[in-house]
Design a protein around this motif. Structure first.
Motif, PDB file in Angstrom:
ATOM      1  N   PHE A 270       1.533   8.539  -1.372  1.00 23.99           N
ATOM      2  CA  PHE A 270       0.940   9.638  -0.613  1.00 23.99           C
ATOM      3  C   PHE A 270      -0.235   9.151   0.234  1.00 23.99           C
ATOM      4  O   PHE A 270      -0.283   9.391   1.446  1.00 23.99           O
ATOM      5  N   LEU A 271      -1.152   8.453  -0.383  1.00 24.90           N
ATOM      6  CA  LEU A 271      -2.307   7.941   0.345  1.00 24.90           C
ATOM      7  C   LEU A 271      -1.872   6.925   1.398  1.00 24.90           C
ATOM      8  O   LEU A 271      -2.342   6.952   2.543  1.00 24.90           O
ATOM      9  N   GLY A 272      -0.956   6.026   1.024  1.00 26.77           N
ATOM     10  CA  GLY A 272      -0.494   4.999   1.956  1.00 26.77           C
ATOM     11  C   GLY A 272       0.162   5.576   3.193  1.00 26.77           C
ATOM     12  O   GLY A 272      -0.097   5.138   4.310  1.00 26.77           O
ATOM     13  N   VAL A 273       1.002   6.588   3.002  1.00 30.18           N
ATOM     14  CA  VAL A 273       1.681   7.199   4.153  1.00 30.18           C
ATOM     15  C   VAL A 273       0.683   7.909   5.048  1.00 30.18           C
ATOM     16  O   VAL A 273       0.721   7.776   6.273  1.00 30.18           O
ATOM     17  N   PHE A 274      -0.238   8.651   4.461  1.00 30.43           N
ATOM     18  CA  PHE A 274      -1.209   9.369   5.284  1.00 30.43           C
ATOM     19  C   PHE A 274      -2.140   8.413   6.028  1.00 30.43           C
ATOM     20  O   PHE A 274      -2.432   8.624   7.209  1.00 30.43           O
TER      21      PHE A 274
ATOM     22  N   PHE B  35       0.839  -1.205   0.000  1.00 30.21           N
ATOM     23  CA  PHE B  35       0.000   0.000   0.000  1.00 30.21           C
ATOM     24  C   PHE B  35       0.875   1.256   0.000  1.00 30.21           C
ATOM     25  O   PHE B  35       0.626   2.195  -0.764  1.00 30.21           O
ATOM     26  N   VAL B  36       1.902   1.279   0.826  1.00 32.36           N
ATOM     27  CA  VAL B  36       2.768   2.457   0.938  1.00 32.36           C
ATOM     28  C   VAL B  36       3.624   2.631  -0.322  1.00 32.36           C
ATOM     29  O   VAL B  36       3.904   3.754  -0.733  1.00 32.36           O
ATOM     30  N   CYS B  37       4.019   1.530  -0.956  1.00 38.46           N
ATOM     31  CA  CYS B  37       4.865   1.640  -2.157  1.00 38.46           C
ATOM     32  C   CYS B  37       4.057   1.947  -3.420  1.00 38.46           C
ATOM     33  O   CYS B  37       4.521   2.703  -4.279  1.00 38.46           O
ATOM     34  N   LEU B  38       2.874   1.351  -3.557  1.00 40.25           N
ATOM     35  CA  LEU B  38       2.088   1.572  -4.775  1.00 40.25           C
ATOM     36  C   LEU B  38       1.342   2.903  -4.763  1.00 40.25           C
ATOM     37  O   LEU B  38       1.211   3.545  -5.800  1.00 40.25           O
TER      38      LEU B  38
END
Length: 136
Positions: free
Chosen positions: A56-60, A50-53
């Motif tokens: 921005f959304l994954g980190v938040f 999720f964080v790699c693909l």
């Protein structure tokens, strides 16, 4: 903006530092994912994908969902490293040189005093190690 080349330089530097901060945050989150012992393999895989693909959304989403415990996990990791370092120093300070050769009692006592002053040995540990040096 082309009339102010210095402003362009400052804006370029600003964007560069924001990019560096973003990368630091991304790597810190990935390190936190792999450092968490309570999360299983599938959870780690899911968060990493999720964080790699979708960075921005994954980190938040990660910061909202698991951000509160990031500091606690970092503190536990730092404490484990500190304990491992202290036990290594204590073992190294307790060891006597092979065959008694190498250093004199005064040199060993000076090393122990330095370790105590740096806070790597407690007063009790220092006294025990000092008694071993003087007995040997």
């Amino acid at each position: 903006m082309t009339d102010f080349p210095l402003l362009n330089l400052f804006l370029t530097m600003l964007w560069f530092f924001i990019w560096i901060l973003w990368l630091m945050l991304l790597f810190r989150i990935i390190a936190d994912i792999f450092r968490d012992d309570s999360m299983g393999g599938w959870g780690k895989t899911g968060w990493t994908v999720f964080v790699c693909l979708l960075p921005f959304l994954g980190v938040f989403v990660y910061l909202v969902a698991r951000g509160r415990d990031m500091g606690e996990r970092e503190l536990r990791h730092a404490r484990r490293q500190e304990e491992a370092f202290r036990s290594y120093v204590q073992e190294a300070a307790a060891e006597t040189p092979p065959g008694g050769a190498g250093t004199s009692h005064a040199e060993e006592l000076a090393k122990l005093a330095g370790l105590r002053e740096q806070g790597d040995l407690t007063a009790e540990e220092f006294e025990r190690a000092k008694a071993r040096v003087l007995a040997g």
